[in-house]
Design a protein around this motif. Structure first.
Motif, mmCIF file in Angstrom:
data_model
loop_
_atom_site.group_PDB
_atom_site.id
_atom_site.type_symbol
_atom_site.label_atom_id
_atom_site.label_comp_id
_atom_site.label_asym_id
_atom_site.label_seq_id
_atom_site.Cartn_x
_atom_site.Cartn_y
_atom_site.Cartn_z
ATOM 1 N N LEU A 183 -18.875 -8.569 19.405
ATOM 2 C CA LEU A 183 -18.125 -9.038 18.247
ATOM 3 C C LEU A 183 -17.168 -7.940 17.809
ATOM 4 C CD1 LEU A 183 -17.666 -11.128 16.016
ATOM 5 C CD2 LEU A 183 -19.499 -10.042 14.726
ATOM 6 N N TRP A 184 -15.889 -8.249 17.732
ATOM 7 C CA TRP A 184 -14.908 -7.259 17.314
ATOM 8 C C TRP A 184 -14.983 -7.135 15.808
ATOM 9 C CZ3 TRP A 184 -9.786 -6.974 20.410
ATOM 10 C CH2 TRP A 184 -10.063 -7.124 21.774
ATOM 11 N N VAL A 185 -15.484 -6.036 15.350
ATOM 12 C CA VAL A 185 -15.705 -5.864 13.926
ATOM 13 C C VAL A 185 -14.396 -5.581 13.197
ATOM 14 C CG1 VAL A 185 -16.895 -4.513 12.172
ATOM 15 C CG2 VAL A 185 -18.026 -5.024 14.342
ATOM 16 N N THR A 186 -13.671 -4.591 13.653
ATOM 17 C CA THR A 186 -12.435 -4.239 12.964
ATOM 18 C C THR A 186 -11.441 -3.609 13.928
ATOM 19 O OG1 THR A 186 -11.489 -2.965 11.129
ATOM 20 C CG2 THR A 186 -13.383 -2.028 12.221
ATOM 21 N N VAL A 187 -10.241 -4.039 13.852
ATOM 22 C CA VAL A 187 -9.155 -3.443 14.619
ATOM 23 C C VAL A 187 -8.340 -2.607 13.642
ATOM 24 C CG1 VAL A 187 -7.106 -3.872 16.016
ATOM 25 C CG2 VAL A 187 -9.058 -5.417 16.185
ATOM 26 N N ILE A 188 -8.205 -1.333 13.907
ATOM 27 C CA ILE A 188 -7.552 -0.432 12.968
ATOM 28 C C ILE A 188 -6.265 0.070 13.571
ATOM 29 C CG2 ILE A 188 -7.786 1.709 11.647
ATOM 30 C CD1 ILE A 188 -10.814 1.265 11.799
ATOM 31 N N GLU A 189 -5.178 -0.270 12.945
ATOM 32 C CA GLU A 189 -3.859 0.177 13.388
ATOM 33 C C GLU A 189 -3.389 1.229 12.402
ATOM 34 O OE1 GLU A 189 -0.271 0.423 15.553
ATOM 35 O OE2 GLU A 189 -2.194 -0.463 16.064
ATOM 36 N N SER A 190 -3.279 2.454 12.832
ATOM 37 C CA SER A 190 -2.839 3.531 11.944
ATOM 38 C C SER A 190 -1.417 3.929 12.295
ATOM 39 C CB SER A 190 -3.768 4.747 12.064
ATOM 40 O OG SER A 190 -3.720 5.275 13.366
ATOM 41 N N LYS A 191 -0.680 4.307 11.281
ATOM 42 C CA LYS A 191 0.715 4.701 11.470
ATOM 43 C C LYS A 191 0.975 6.003 10.735
ATOM 44 C CE LYS A 191 2.445 1.223 13.862
ATOM 45 N NZ LYS A 191 3.011 1.436 15.201
ATOM 46 N N SER A 192 2.000 6.707 11.162
ATOM 47 C CA SER A 192 2.448 7.874 10.419
ATOM 48 C C SER A 192 2.828 7.438 9.007
ATOM 49 C CB SER A 192 3.655 8.506 11.116
ATOM 50 O OG SER A 192 4.280 9.443 10.277
ATOM 51 N N LYS A 193 2.725 8.349 8.055
ATOM 52 C CA LYS A 193 2.966 8.004 6.657
ATOM 53 C C LYS A 193 4.385 7.496 6.418
ATOM 54 C CE LYS A 193 4.331 12.639 5.045
ATOM 55 N NZ LYS A 193 5.664 12.275 4.548
ATOM 56 N N ARG A 194 5.284 7.747 7.334
ATOM 57 C CA ARG A 194 6.652 7.278 7.134
ATOM 58 C C ARG A 194 6.786 5.784 7.407
ATOM 59 N NH1 ARG A 194 6.771 9.859 12.108
ATOM 60 N NH2 ARG A 194 7.664 8.672 13.849
ATOM 61 N N PHE A 195 5.737 5.149 7.967
ATOM 62 C CA PHE A 195 5.761 3.722 8.242
ATOM 63 C C PHE A 195 5.084 2.954 7.121
ATOM 64 C CE2 PHE A 195 5.997 5.423 12.609
ATOM 65 C CZ PHE A 195 7.089 4.720 13.074
ATOM 66 N N SER A 196 5.616 1.774 6.795
ATOM 67 C CA SER A 196 4.957 0.890 5.845
ATOM 68 C C SER A 196 3.926 0.048 6.590
ATOM 69 C CB SER A 196 5.976 -0.017 5.159
ATOM 70 O OG SER A 196 6.484 -0.968 6.083
ATOM 71 N N LEU A 197 2.997 -0.549 5.852
ATOM 72 C CA LEU A 197 1.966 -1.370 6.487
ATOM 73 C C LEU A 197 2.556 -2.608 7.146
ATOM 74 C CD1 LEU A 197 -1.017 -1.211 3.976
ATOM 75 C CD2 LEU A 197 -0.402 0.336 5.834
ATOM 76 N N SER A 198 3.700 -3.070 6.661
ATOM 77 C CA SER A 198 4.317 -4.255 7.250
ATOM 78 C C SER A 198 4.680 -4.030 8.712
ATOM 79 C CB SER A 198 5.566 -4.656 6.454
ATOM 80 O OG SER A 198 6.535 -3.627 6.484
ATOM 81 N N GLU A 199 4.870 -2.771 9.112
ATOM 82 C CA GLU A 199 5.181 -2.477 10.511
ATOM 83 C C GLU A 199 3.928 -2.472 11.377
ATOM 84 O OE1 GLU A 199 8.128 0.544 11.369
ATOM 85 O OE2 GLU A 199 8.527 0.745 9.230
ATOM 86 N N ALA A 200 2.773 -2.185 10.785
ATOM 87 C CA ALA A 200 1.519 -2.182 11.539
ATOM 88 C C ALA A 200 0.901 -3.570 11.623
ATOM 89 C CB ALA A 200 0.524 -1.214 10.897
ATOM 90 N N LEU A 201 1.206 -4.443 10.648
ATOM 91 C CA LEU A 201 0.559 -5.748 10.571
ATOM 92 C C LEU A 201 0.759 -6.610 11.815
ATOM 93 C CD1 LEU A 201 -1.060 -7.827 8.973
ATOM 94 C CD2 LEU A 201 1.078 -8.481 7.807
ATOM 95 N N PRO A 202 1.986 -6.757 12.353
ATOM 96 C CA PRO A 202 2.134 -7.608 13.543
ATOM 97 C C PRO A 202 1.296 -7.145 14.724
ATOM 98 C CG PRO A 202 4.279 -7.116 12.574
ATOM 99 C CD PRO A 202 3.285 -6.232 11.890
ATOM 100 N N GLN A 203 1.230 -5.824 14.952
ATOM 101 C CA GLN A 203 0.420 -5.316 16.060
ATOM 102 C C GLN A 203 -1.057 -5.596 15.837
ATOM 103 O OE1 GLN A 203 2.808 -1.322 16.152
ATOM 104 N NE2 GLN A 203 1.438 -1.344 17.911
ATOM 105 N N ALA A 204 -1.536 -5.369 14.617
ATOM 106 C CA ALA A 204 -2.953 -5.593 14.334
ATOM 107 C C ALA A 204 -3.317 -7.059 14.543
ATOM 108 C CB ALA A 204 -3.271 -5.162 12.905
ATOM 109 N N LEU A 205 -2.470 -7.973 14.090
ATOM 110 C CA LEU A 205 -2.748 -9.402 14.284
ATOM 111 C C LEU A 205 -2.759 -9.759 15.770
ATOM 112 C CD1 LEU A 205 -0.617 -10.915 11.394
ATOM 113 C CD2 LEU A 205 -3.094 -11.124 11.659
ATOM 114 N N PHE A 206 -1.832 -9.206 16.535
ATOM 115 C CA PHE A 206 -1.815 -9.459 17.978
ATOM 116 C C PHE A 206 -3.119 -8.993 18.616
ATOM 117 C CE2 PHE A 206 -1.176 -7.253 22.067
ATOM 118 C CZ PHE A 206 -1.050 -8.370 22.883
ATOM 119 N N TYR A 207 -3.568 -7.786 18.274
ATOM 120 C CA TYR A 207 -4.807 -7.275 18.846
ATOM 121 C C TYR A 207 -6.000 -8.145 18.453
ATOM 122 C CZ TYR A 207 -1.987 -3.062 19.556
ATOM 123 O OH TYR A 207 -1.009 -2.180 19.929
ATOM 124 N N MET A 208 -6.028 -8.586 17.198
ATOM 125 C CA MET A 208 -7.131 -9.426 16.732
ATOM 126 C C MET A 208 -7.142 -10.772 17.449
ATOM 127 S SD MET A 208 -6.805 -8.396 12.703
ATOM 128 C CE MET A 208 -8.115 -9.430 12.058
#
Length: 211
Positions: A119-144
Protein backbone atom coordinates in the motif's frame (compact mmCIF):
# COMPACT_ATOMS: atom_id res chain seq x y z
CA UNK A 1 6.95 5.21 -31.48
CA UNK A 2 5.29 6.58 -28.35
CA UNK A 3 6.18 10.08 -27.26
CA UNK A 4 8.04 10.10 -23.92
CA UNK A 5 7.08 12.89 -21.50
CA UNK A 6 8.89 13.59 -18.25
CA UNK A 7 6.68 14.01 -15.18
CA UNK A 8 8.51 17.25 -14.34
CA UNK A 9 7.10 18.75 -17.55
CA UNK A 10 3.46 18.14 -16.62
CA UNK A 11 1.09 20.91 -15.63
CA UNK A 12 -1.96 20.33 -13.44
CA UNK A 13 -4.14 20.62 -16.55
CA UNK A 14 -2.01 17.97 -18.28
CA UNK A 15 -2.47 15.50 -15.42
CA UNK A 16 -6.20 16.07 -15.18
CA UNK A 17 -6.72 15.84 -18.94
CA UNK A 18 -4.43 12.88 -19.70
CA UNK A 19 -5.67 10.71 -16.83
CA UNK A 20 -9.31 11.88 -16.55
CA UNK A 21 -8.55 13.16 -13.07
CA UNK A 22 -11.04 15.37 -11.26
CA UNK A 23 -10.57 17.59 -8.19
CA UNK A 24 -13.19 17.34 -5.44
CA UNK A 25 -13.80 20.52 -3.44
CA UNK A 26 -16.18 18.95 -0.88
CA UNK A 27 -14.48 18.98 2.55
CA UNK A 28 -16.04 15.62 3.42
CA UNK A 29 -14.06 13.95 0.63
CA UNK A 30 -10.77 14.55 2.43
CA UNK A 31 -11.35 14.56 6.17
CA UNK A 32 -8.18 12.61 7.01
CA UNK A 33 -6.09 15.75 7.48
CA UNK A 34 -8.61 17.50 9.73
CA UNK A 35 -10.31 16.95 13.06
CA UNK A 36 -8.75 15.48 16.15
CA UNK A 37 -5.16 14.39 15.50
CA UNK A 38 -2.86 12.24 17.66
CA UNK A 39 -1.39 14.11 20.60
CA UNK A 40 2.27 15.03 20.30
CA UNK A 41 4.68 14.66 23.20
CA UNK A 42 6.62 17.58 24.61
CA UNK A 43 9.80 16.05 23.19
CA UNK A 44 8.28 15.80 19.70
CA UNK A 45 7.16 19.44 19.82
CA UNK A 46 10.61 20.50 20.98
CA UNK A 47 12.20 18.65 18.08
CA UNK A 48 9.80 20.23 15.58
CA UNK A 49 10.51 23.67 17.03
CA UNK A 50 14.20 23.04 16.34
CA UNK A 51 13.41 21.82 12.80
CA UNK A 52 11.51 25.04 12.10
CA UNK A 53 14.28 27.19 13.54
CA UNK A 54 16.95 25.32 11.55
CA UNK A 55 15.10 25.63 8.26
CA UNK A 56 14.29 29.31 8.68
CA UNK A 57 17.93 29.98 9.50
CA UNK A 58 19.13 28.06 6.43
CA UNK A 59 16.56 29.78 4.25
CA UNK A 60 18.67 32.93 4.28
CA UNK A 61 20.87 31.07 1.78
CA UNK A 62 20.06 29.05 -1.37
CA UNK A 63 18.41 25.81 -0.18
CA UNK A 64 18.75 22.77 -2.45
CA UNK A 65 16.02 20.15 -2.63
CA UNK A 66 18.26 17.62 -0.85
CA UNK A 67 18.61 20.00 2.10
CA UNK A 68 14.81 20.21 2.32
CA UNK A 69 14.68 16.42 2.59
CA UNK A 70 17.44 16.26 5.20
CA UNK A 71 16.35 19.13 7.44
CA UNK A 72 12.55 18.85 7.24
CA UNK A 73 11.33 15.56 5.75
CA UNK A 74 13.61 13.17 7.62
CA UNK A 75 12.59 14.33 11.12
CA UNK A 76 8.88 14.31 10.17
CA UNK A 77 8.98 10.77 8.76
CA UNK A 78 11.04 9.52 11.71
CA UNK A 79 8.73 11.04 14.33
CA UNK A 80 5.69 9.68 12.47
CA UNK A 81 7.10 6.13 12.65
CA UNK A 82 7.34 5.80 8.87
CA UNK A 83 10.96 4.63 8.94
CA UNK A 84 10.07 1.57 11.06
CA UNK A 85 8.48 -1.81 10.37
CA UNK A 86 5.96 -2.45 8.86
CA UNK A 87 6.70 0.65 6.75
CA UNK A 88 9.53 0.82 4.25
CA UNK A 89 10.82 4.04 2.68
CA UNK A 90 12.04 4.00 -0.91
CA UNK A 91 13.79 6.92 -2.62
CA UNK A 92 14.02 7.88 -6.30
CA UNK A 93 11.66 5.14 -7.53
CA UNK A 94 11.15 5.10 -11.31
CA UNK A 95 7.49 5.14 -12.38
CA UNK A 96 5.88 5.07 -15.81
CA UNK A 97 2.32 5.35 -17.15
CA UNK A 98 1.32 4.63 -20.74
CA UNK A 99 -1.44 6.88 -22.15
CA UNK A 100 -2.57 4.57 -24.94
CA UNK A 101 -5.12 6.81 -26.65
CA UNK A 102 -2.49 9.54 -27.00
CA UNK A 103 0.42 7.20 -27.77
CA UNK A 104 2.42 8.71 -24.90
CA UNK A 105 4.56 7.42 -22.06
CA UNK A 106 4.96 9.59 -18.97
CA UNK A 107 8.01 8.87 -16.80
CA UNK A 108 9.34 10.25 -13.57
CA UNK A 109 11.05 9.51 -10.26
CA UNK A 110 9.36 9.73 -6.87
CA UNK A 111 11.37 11.65 -4.27
CA UNK A 112 10.30 9.54 -1.26
CA UNK A 113 7.78 6.69 -1.26
CA UNK A 114 6.68 4.93 1.93
CA UNK A 115 5.35 1.41 1.41
CA UNK A 116 3.19 -0.68 3.73
CA UNK A 117 2.23 -4.18 2.57
CA UNK A 118 2.13 -2.99 -1.04
CA UNK A 119 0.00 0.00 0.00
CA UNK A 120 1.50 3.32 -1.04
CA UNK A 121 1.20 5.36 2.09
CA UNK A 122 2.56 8.71 0.98
CA UNK A 123 4.31 10.11 -2.03
CA UNK A 124 6.45 13.08 -1.04
CA UNK A 125 7.54 15.55 -3.67
CA UNK A 126 10.01 18.05 -2.27
CA UNK A 127 11.21 21.16 -4.04
CA UNK A 128 13.76 23.86 -3.45
CA UNK A 129 12.29 26.76 -1.49
CA UNK A 130 12.21 28.86 -4.64
CA UNK A 131 9.42 26.62 -6.00
CA UNK A 132 5.77 26.95 -5.04
CA UNK A 133 3.73 23.86 -4.16
CA UNK A 134 1.71 24.30 -7.35
CA UNK A 135 4.80 23.17 -9.27
CA UNK A 136 5.15 19.98 -7.21
CA UNK A 137 1.45 19.07 -7.27
CA UNK A 138 1.23 17.74 -10.87
CA UNK A 139 4.21 15.43 -10.34
CA UNK A 140 2.88 14.13 -7.03
CA UNK A 141 -0.53 13.37 -8.55
CA UNK A 142 1.11 11.55 -11.47
CA UNK A 143 3.15 9.41 -9.08
CA UNK A 144 0.08 8.65 -6.96
CA UNK A 145 -1.81 7.56 -10.10
CA UNK A 146 0.89 4.91 -10.52
CA UNK A 147 -0.16 3.17 -7.29
CA UNK A 148 -1.16 -0.49 -7.90
CA UNK A 149 -3.91 -0.29 -5.28
CA UNK A 150 -7.22 0.59 -6.92
CA UNK A 151 -9.40 -0.07 -3.87
CA UNK A 152 -7.44 1.92 -1.29
CA UNK A 153 -6.91 5.69 -1.28
CA UNK A 154 -3.38 6.98 -1.74
CA UNK A 155 -2.22 9.88 0.40
CA UNK A 156 0.51 12.32 -0.50
CA UNK A 157 2.45 15.28 0.83
CA UNK A 158 4.15 18.00 -1.17
CA UNK A 159 6.52 20.47 0.44
CA UNK A 160 9.20 23.01 -0.40
CA UNK A 161 10.40 23.01 3.19
CA UNK A 162 8.42 26.03 4.37
CA UNK A 163 5.00 25.11 2.95
CA UNK A 164 3.11 21.81 3.11
CA UNK A 165 0.01 20.41 1.43
CA UNK A 166 -1.63 16.98 1.73
CA UNK A 167 -3.31 15.11 -1.12
CA UNK A 168 -5.86 12.30 -1.21
CA UNK A 169 -6.43 10.27 -4.39
CA UNK A 170 -9.06 7.59 -5.05
CA UNK A 171 -9.27 5.54 -8.24
CA UNK A 172 -12.18 3.12 -7.78
CA UNK A 173 -14.37 4.67 -10.48
CA UNK A 174 -13.37 8.03 -11.90
CA UNK A 175 -10.00 9.15 -10.47
CA UNK A 176 -10.57 11.98 -7.99
CA UNK A 177 -8.35 13.97 -5.70
CA UNK A 178 -8.70 16.45 -2.85
CA UNK A 179 -6.28 18.92 -1.29
CA UNK A 180 -5.74 20.13 2.24
CA UNK A 181 -5.23 23.74 3.18
CA UNK A 182 -1.65 24.89 2.78
CA UNK A 183 0.30 24.77 6.04
CA UNK A 184 3.31 27.01 6.43
CA UNK A 185 6.21 27.91 8.69
CA UNK A 186 5.51 31.56 7.89
CA UNK A 187 2.84 31.91 10.55
CA UNK A 188 3.27 32.23 14.29
CA UNK A 189 3.27 29.00 16.22
CA UNK A 190 4.51 25.84 14.55
CA UNK A 191 2.30 24.22 11.93
CA UNK A 192 4.73 21.32 11.74
CA UNK A 193 2.75 20.03 14.73
CA UNK A 194 -0.27 19.56 12.44
CA UNK A 195 1.84 18.09 9.63
CA UNK A 196 3.23 15.48 12.01
CA UNK A 197 -0.21 14.87 13.51
CA UNK A 198 -1.63 14.02 10.09
CA UNK A 199 1.27 11.67 9.28
CA UNK A 200 0.90 9.95 12.66
CA UNK A 201 -2.85 9.51 12.10
CA UNK A 202 -2.24 7.89 8.71
CA UNK A 203 0.44 5.66 10.20
CA UNK A 204 -1.86 4.48 13.00
CA UNK A 205 -4.91 3.97 10.77
CA UNK A 206 -2.97 2.01 8.16
CA UNK A 207 -1.55 -0.32 10.80
CA UNK A 208 -5.00 -0.82 12.37
CA UNK A 209 -6.70 -1.42 9.02
CA UNK A 210 -4.12 -3.99 7.94
CA UNK A 211 -3.57 -5.80 11.25
Amino acid sequence: MAQVIQASELTLHDVEEKFNLQQVEDEQFFGEWQGELPELTAAQKEWLDQVKADFLALEKYPVHEEIVKMVVLSPLLSLAGLFRYPFRPVAEKQVEIVVEEKDEVVRGRIDVLVLHQQLWVTVIESKSKRFSLSEALPQALFYMLNSPNLLQPTFGLVTNGSHFMFIKLIRQDMPQYGLSDELTLRRRGNELYQVLGVLKRWQQELINNNS
